[in-house]
Design a protein around this motif. Structure first.
Motif, PDB file in Angstrom:
ATOM      1  N   VAL A   1      22.934   1.581  44.184  1.00  0.00           N
ATOM      2  CA  VAL A   1      21.969   2.663  44.289  1.00  0.00           C
ATOM      3  C   VAL A   1      20.664   2.225  43.650  1.00  0.00           C
ATOM      4  O   VAL A   1      20.657   1.649  42.562  1.00  0.00           O
ATOM      5  CB  VAL A   1      22.460   3.930  43.565  1.00  0.00           C
ATOM      6  CG1 VAL A   1      21.459   5.055  43.737  1.00  0.00           C
ATOM      7  CG2 VAL A   1      23.809   4.322  44.083  1.00  0.00           C
ATOM      8  N   ARG A   2      19.577   2.494  44.351  1.00  0.00           N
ATOM      9  CA  ARG A   2      18.260   2.229  43.772  1.00  0.00           C
ATOM     10  C   ARG A   2      17.789   3.509  43.079  1.00  0.00           C
ATOM     11  O   ARG A   2      17.517   4.506  43.742  1.00  0.00           O
ATOM     12  CB  ARG A   2      17.257   1.857  44.876  1.00  0.00           C
ATOM     13  CG  ARG A   2      15.833   1.648  44.366  1.00  0.00           C
ATOM     14  CD  ARG A   2      14.933   1.118  45.492  1.00  0.00           C
ATOM     15  NE  ARG A   2      14.731   2.152  46.503  1.00  0.00           N
ATOM     16  CZ  ARG A   2      13.750   3.045  46.456  1.00  0.00           C
ATOM     17  NH1 ARG A   2      12.908   3.057  45.432  1.00  0.00           N
ATOM     18  NH2 ARG A   2      13.616   3.957  47.415  1.00  0.00           N
ATOM     19  N   VAL A   3      17.742   3.487  41.781  1.00  0.00           N
ATOM     20  CA  VAL A   3      17.297   4.649  41.018  1.00  0.00           C
ATOM     21  C   VAL A   3      15.935   4.347  40.419  1.00  0.00           C
ATOM     22  O   VAL A   3      15.788   3.405  39.648  1.00  0.00           O
ATOM     23  CB  VAL A   3      18.281   5.009  39.889  1.00  0.00           C
ATOM     24  CG1 VAL A   3      17.765   6.203  39.102  1.00  0.00           C
ATOM     25  CG2 VAL A   3      19.648   5.278  40.465  1.00  0.00           C
ATOM     26  N   VAL A   4      14.934   5.115  40.817  1.00  0.00           N
ATOM     27  CA  VAL A   4      13.589   4.928  40.292  1.00  0.00           C
ATOM     28  C   VAL A   4      13.397   5.901  39.156  1.00  0.00           C
ATOM     29  O   VAL A   4      13.401   7.108  39.357  1.00  0.00           O
ATOM     30  CB  VAL A   4      12.531   5.175  41.392  1.00  0.00           C
ATOM     31  CG1 VAL A   4      11.133   4.952  40.837  1.00  0.00           C
ATOM     32  CG2 VAL A   4      12.806   4.284  42.592  1.00  0.00           C
TER      33      VAL A   4
ATOM     34  N   VAL B   1      19.071  10.641  48.036  1.00  0.00           N
ATOM     35  CA  VAL B   1      19.521  10.311  49.389  1.00  0.00           C
ATOM     36  C   VAL B   1      21.005   9.955  49.355  1.00  0.00           C
ATOM     37  O   VAL B   1      21.426   9.101  48.561  1.00  0.00           O
ATOM     38  CB  VAL B   1      18.720   9.129  49.972  1.00  0.00           C
ATOM     39  CG1 VAL B   1      19.209   8.803  51.388  1.00  0.00           C
ATOM     40  CG2 VAL B   1      17.234   9.448  49.976  1.00  0.00           C
ATOM     41  N   SER B   2      21.789  10.603  50.209  1.00  0.00           N
ATOM     42  CA  SER B   2      23.237  10.384  50.264  1.00  0.00           C
ATOM     43  C   SER B   2      23.659   9.911  51.649  1.00  0.00           C
ATOM     44  O   SER B   2      22.919  10.042  52.626  1.00  0.00           O
ATOM     45  CB  SER B   2      23.995  11.679  49.928  1.00  0.00           C
ATOM     46  OG  SER B   2      23.655  12.166  48.658  1.00  0.00           O
TER      47      SER B   2
ATOM     48  N   ASP C   1      20.196   6.309  47.234  1.00  0.00           N
ATOM     49  CA  ASP C   1      18.819   6.168  46.755  1.00  0.00           C
ATOM     50  C   ASP C   1      18.416   7.411  45.986  1.00  0.00           C
ATOM     51  O   ASP C   1      18.848   8.522  46.317  1.00  0.00           O
ATOM     52  CB  ASP C   1      17.873   5.965  47.954  1.00  0.00           C
ATOM     53  CG  ASP C   1      16.488   5.485  47.544  1.00  0.00           C
ATOM     54  OD1 ASP C   1      16.275   5.209  46.345  1.00  0.00           O
ATOM     55  OD2 ASP C   1      15.615   5.384  48.434  1.00  0.00           O
ATOM     56  N   VAL C   2      17.617   7.213  44.952  1.00  0.00           N
ATOM     57  CA  VAL C   2      17.085   8.335  44.172  1.00  0.00           C
ATOM     58  C   VAL C   2      15.629   8.039  43.851  1.00  0.00           C
ATOM     59  O   VAL C   2      15.283   6.918  43.472  1.00  0.00           O
ATOM     60  CB  VAL C   2      17.866   8.546  42.854  1.00  0.00           C
ATOM     61  CG1 VAL C   2      17.241   9.681  42.050  1.00  0.00           C
ATOM     62  CG2 VAL C   2      19.313   8.853  43.127  1.00  0.00           C
TER      63      VAL C   2
END
Length: 365
Positions: free
Chosen positions: A360-363, A87-88, A76-77
């Motif tokens: 991955v959710r990248v905002v 987030v890793s 997540d970013v």
């Protein structure tokens, strides 16, 4: 805005700080389902920088391009927030730097570590990524083997250099001599950092001694690593792997193979006039001094070097500024490299696998 334990941030419950560095603070956190993760929060001084936010999002893309279980992938970013974070996966275990506070690794442990890290870097480079900061504090010793972390200054094939004029990315004693001379980062400079990490693990001491960055850099350029106390042929092997001249270094595969030779550690001498030709899939070859012989020659395959191009940027990471400080906490869980009651344990790790790239959710910022 001050961040405290117990606080919720972007859907994550912050439990405790794991460490802090030049770019941000890493927290142990939980998502809404109770899954524990490592959350890296950008420092407030950098949070207002659009370049820093872009770099945070780029870190997720870069690390997730590597198909290996030997890296901690990003899940997540969040860049469009007052407090940007990435987030890793949470990797349990101490860093190699923490482990080395207890002393050097035993020969078989060292050989296993070197080979496992070699396979991880092979996967990193196969994805056309250069890590640029290979060092013990960026290696976590999990129960299944070492994991390479912190791709914050890593560089992919489409990335511009983030190092300003006159500045060096990396850490004193682990930044390759090519970087000190102003050359771009490449696979070759990562391998030099790998060799410095192996030497650090072999002695338990900084590979080029303590001191200011300028003094350490001078020893790097002068081919003066600290190999005191090592068996002569081990010292010769690791000194060769850290030559300031890239063409004089043995291949990582040869270094790993040599470290498994008990005779190397026993100080057995080889035939000084012997010439060994190692099998290779390359047509070309390069001659290097033989490990453990005076005058013997080995013909080695040329290690390919990736030229990542050049460029400048404002988000530079200089010697020592990005080093992560590991905070005191609970005792780490036992790992394959932690001391045991049995001397000379046989450490066997499977080659890091190649999992499918996580979603991955990248905002966007």
């Amino acid at each position: 805005m001050r961040v405290e334990s117990g606080q919720w941030l972007g859907g994550y419950h912050l439990i405790r700080r794991l460490g802090t560095g030049g770019a941000g603070t890493v927290w142990l956190a939980e998502d809404g389902a109770g899954l524990r993760v490592a959350l890296k929060l950008l420092h407030p001084a950098l949070a207002a920088s659009e370049a820093a936010r872009t770099r945070l999002a780029r870190e997720a893309t870069t690390v997730n391009a590597v198909r290996s279980s030997g890296v901690a992938h990003v899940v997540d970013v969040e860049t469009d927030d007052v407090q940007p974070f990435v987030v890793s996966e949470l990797i349990e275990g101490p860093t190699l730097a923490t482990r080395l506070r207890s002393g050097a690794l035993a020969p078989r442990e060292l050989a296993a570590l070197a080979d496992a890290l070699r396979h991880i870097l092979d996967a990193v480079h196969a994805a056309h990524v250069v890590h640029r900061d290979v060092k013990p504090s960026n290696v976590i010793l999990s129960a299944t083997g070492p994991v390479l972390i912190d791709f914050g200054i890593a560089m992919g094939p489409e990335d511009e250099h983030l190092t300003g004029t006159g500045m060096v990315s990396g850490t004193a004693g682990f930044a390759a001599p090519e970087l000190l001379r102003g050359a771009p980062a490449s696979d070759t400079t990562d391998w030099w950092g790998w060799a410095a990490t192996v030497l650090n693990a072999a002695t338990g001491r900084p590979p080029y001694g303590p001191g200011e960055a300028v003094a350490v850099g001078a020893r790097v350029l002068a081919d003066a690593p600290d190999v005191e106390g090592l068996a002569p042929r081990v010292a010769q092997l690791l000194t060769s792997a850290l030559r300031a001249d890239p063409t004089a270094r043995p291949t990582p595969a040869l270094v790993c193979a040599s470290l498994t030779d008990q005779g190397l550690w026993d100080g057995a001498s080889g035939d000084p006039g012997r010439t060994s030709v190692l099998s290779t899939t390359d047509e070309g070859g390069r001659a290097h001094p033989a490990v453990g012989g005076s005058g013997g020659t080995q013909i080695l395959a040329v290690t390919p070097t990736v030229d990542e191009g050049s460029g400048e940027g404002e988000e530079a990471r200089t010697w020592g500024q990005g080093a992560t400080e590991v905070l005191d906490g609970a005792s780490p869980a036992p790992t394959a490299l932690m001391p045991t009651a049995t001397p000379e344990p046989s450490t066997r790790w499977a080659t890091p696998s190649s999992p499918a790239s996580p979603q991955v959710r990248v905002v966007p910022g």
